[in-house]
Design a protein around this motif. Structure first.
Motif, short mmCIF file in Angstrom:
data_model
loop_
_atom_site.label_atom_id
_atom_site.label_comp_id
_atom_site.label_asym_id
_atom_site.label_seq_id
_atom_site.Cartn_x
_atom_site.Cartn_y
_atom_site.Cartn_z
N LYS A 75 0.83 -1.21 0.00
CA LYS A 75 0.00 0.00 0.00
C LYS A 75 0.86 1.25 0.00
O LYS A 75 0.57 2.21 -0.70
N SER A 76 1.94 1.24 0.80
CA SER A 76 2.74 2.46 0.89
C SER A 76 3.63 2.63 -0.32
O SER A 76 3.89 3.76 -0.73
N VAL A 77 4.08 1.53 -0.93
CA VAL A 77 5.01 1.68 -2.06
C VAL A 77 4.25 2.03 -3.33
O VAL A 77 4.65 2.91 -4.09
N PHE A 78 3.14 1.35 -3.58
CA PHE A 78 2.44 1.55 -4.85
C PHE A 78 1.31 2.57 -4.78
O PHE A 78 0.60 2.76 -5.75
N ASP A 79 1.10 3.19 -3.60
CA ASP A 79 0.05 4.22 -3.44
C ASP A 79 -1.33 3.69 -3.80
O ASP A 79 -2.09 4.35 -4.51
N ILE A 80 -1.66 2.50 -3.34
CA ILE A 80 -2.99 1.96 -3.64
C ILE A 80 -3.92 2.41 -2.54
O ILE A 80 -3.81 1.99 -1.39
N TYR A 81 -4.83 3.27 -2.87
CA TYR A 81 -5.94 3.69 -2.01
C TYR A 81 -5.45 4.17 -0.66
O TYR A 81 -5.39 3.43 0.29
N THR B 67 -0.16 9.60 -14.63
CA THR B 67 0.04 8.43 -15.50
C THR B 67 0.91 7.38 -14.82
O THR B 67 0.57 6.19 -14.78
N LEU B 68 2.01 7.86 -14.24
CA LEU B 68 2.91 6.93 -13.56
C LEU B 68 2.22 6.30 -12.35
O LEU B 68 2.39 5.11 -12.07
N GLY B 69 1.40 7.11 -11.65
CA GLY B 69 0.67 6.58 -10.51
C GLY B 69 -0.31 5.50 -10.92
O GLY B 69 -0.49 4.50 -10.22
N THR B 70 -0.95 5.71 -12.08
CA THR B 70 -1.87 4.69 -12.59
C THR B 70 -1.13 3.38 -12.87
O THR B 70 -1.59 2.30 -12.48
N VAL B 71 0.03 3.51 -13.50
CA VAL B 71 0.80 2.30 -13.82
C VAL B 71 1.23 1.59 -12.54
O VAL B 71 1.09 0.36 -12.40
N LEU B 72 1.70 2.38 -11.56
CA LEU B 72 2.15 1.77 -10.30
C LEU B 72 0.99 1.11 -9.57
O LEU B 72 1.14 0.03 -9.00
N LYS B 73 -0.17 1.77 -9.60
CA LYS B 73 -1.34 1.19 -8.95
C LYS B 73 -1.72 -0.14 -9.61
O LYS B 73 -2.05 -1.12 -8.93
N VAL B 75 0.31 -2.14 -11.19
CA VAL B 75 1.33 -3.15 -10.84
C VAL B 75 1.08 -3.70 -9.44
O VAL B 75 1.13 -4.91 -9.19
N GLY B 76 0.77 -2.79 -8.50
CA GLY B 76 0.50 -3.23 -7.13
C GLY B 76 -0.72 -4.12 -7.04
O GLY B 76 -0.72 -5.13 -6.32
N VAL B 106 -10.66 -7.39 -13.69
CA VAL B 106 -11.65 -6.31 -13.77
C VAL B 106 -11.16 -5.08 -13.01
O VAL B 106 -11.33 -3.94 -13.46
N LEU B 107 -10.52 -5.30 -11.85
CA LEU B 107 -9.98 -4.17 -11.09
C LEU B 107 -8.90 -3.44 -11.88
O LEU B 107 -8.83 -2.20 -11.87
N LEU B 108 -8.07 -4.22 -12.58
CA LEU B 108 -7.04 -3.59 -13.42
C LEU B 108 -7.68 -2.76 -14.52
O LEU B 108 -7.22 -1.66 -14.84
N LEU B 109 -8.77 -3.28 -15.09
CA LEU B 109 -9.48 -2.53 -16.14
C LEU B 109 -10.02 -1.22 -15.57
O LEU B 109 -9.92 -0.16 -16.20
N VAL B 110 -10.58 -1.30 -14.36
CA VAL B 110 -11.12 -0.09 -13.72
C VAL B 110 -10.01 0.93 -13.49
O VAL B 110 -10.20 2.13 -13.69
N ILE B 111 -8.83 0.44 -13.10
CA ILE B 111 -7.72 1.37 -12.85
C ILE B 111 -7.24 1.99 -14.16
O ILE B 111 -6.93 3.17 -14.23
N ALA B 112 -7.21 1.15 -15.23
CA ALA B 112 -6.64 1.63 -16.49
C ALA B 112 -7.64 2.42 -17.33
O ALA B 112 -7.25 3.02 -18.33
N LEU B 113 -8.90 2.41 -16.94
CA LEU B 113 -9.92 3.03 -17.79
C LEU B 113 -9.71 4.52 -18.04
O LEU B 113 -9.87 4.97 -19.18
#
Lengths: 81, 132
Positions: A75-81, B67-73, B75-76, B106-113
């Motif tokens: 969560k902290s590295v990838f900034d997920i929610y 954009t980079l945040g979307t990609v990182l999200k 990946v996570g 589906v979650l990845l699709l939501v993030i990438a939409l």
């Protein structure tokens, strides 16, 4: 005495990782298996089942800590929610 | 942790899991799951520097942080879903594992939409400009 203290500190630092928790869980598993076998041999099947369940809960609570660490770091590295 | 510690850790965890599985199947599986979680945590700790470097590189190249945040999200999310899926497969629940996989997609699709949407808007603008 002093070097021994320092050595033990180093040992603690070196072994303060995932290996000790793996060994802990393995020890709990083997002990639970032995106790279960003993209880089954003596005819107390219900207590054996309860023992297995208690061991599972203890192990699960240890593994949950590891998984929570993983989730928090992701969560902290990838900034997920 | 360094390379050799991780190799030794995986070997020890595999042996311990295999040994305990002979007596207590559920606890042996939990050993494997805990080892997986610890291994992935170590990987995250090692790769957090890489990710901050990637962010710095993107700023140098003019890539927007969104954009980079979307990609990182993405990946996570893929990372977490892979962990959950392998956990379900280890426990023998293949149906649940495929459900987790579908949910992750589906979650990845939501993030990438939003990114897909902005690309499509750019393309439509370009087409409208060239036609009109």
């Amino acid at each position: 005495m002093r070097w021994r203290l320092r050595y033990s500190e180093n040992q603690y630092e070196r072994h303060n990782n995932g290996v000790d928790i793996i060994f802990k869980i393995a020890g709990i598993g083997i002990i639970v298996a032995v106790v279960c076998q003993l209880l089954k041999q003596t005819g107390r099947d219900d207590i054996a089942m309860l023992t297995a369940l208690a061991g599972l809960v203890v192990v699960l609570s240890m593994v949950i800590g590891l998984i929570a660490t993983l989730f928090n770091s992701i969560k902290s590295v990838f900034d997920i929610y | 942790m360094d390379l050799y510690s991780l190799i030794g850790f995986s070997a020890v965890a595999a042996i311990a899991g295999f040994t305990v599985k002979q007596f207590e199947k559920r606890i042996g599986t939990l050993i494997t799951a805990g080892a997986c979680a610890f291994m992935l945590t170590a990987l995250i700790g090692a790769s957090s520097g890489v990710i901050s470097d990637l962010k710095a590189l993107g700023e140098m190249g003019g890539v927007s942080p969104e954009t980079l945040g979307t990609v990182l999200k993405a990946v996570g999310t893929a990372y977490l879903m892979h962990f959950a899926r392998s956990l379900c497969t280890d426990l023998g629940e293949t149906g649940l594992a495929s459900a987790v996989e579908l949910t992750g997609r589906v979650l990845l699709l939501v993030i990438a939409l939003p990114a897909i949407r902005s690309t499509a808007e750019t393309v439509i603008k370009l087409v409208a400009y060239s036609v009109g």
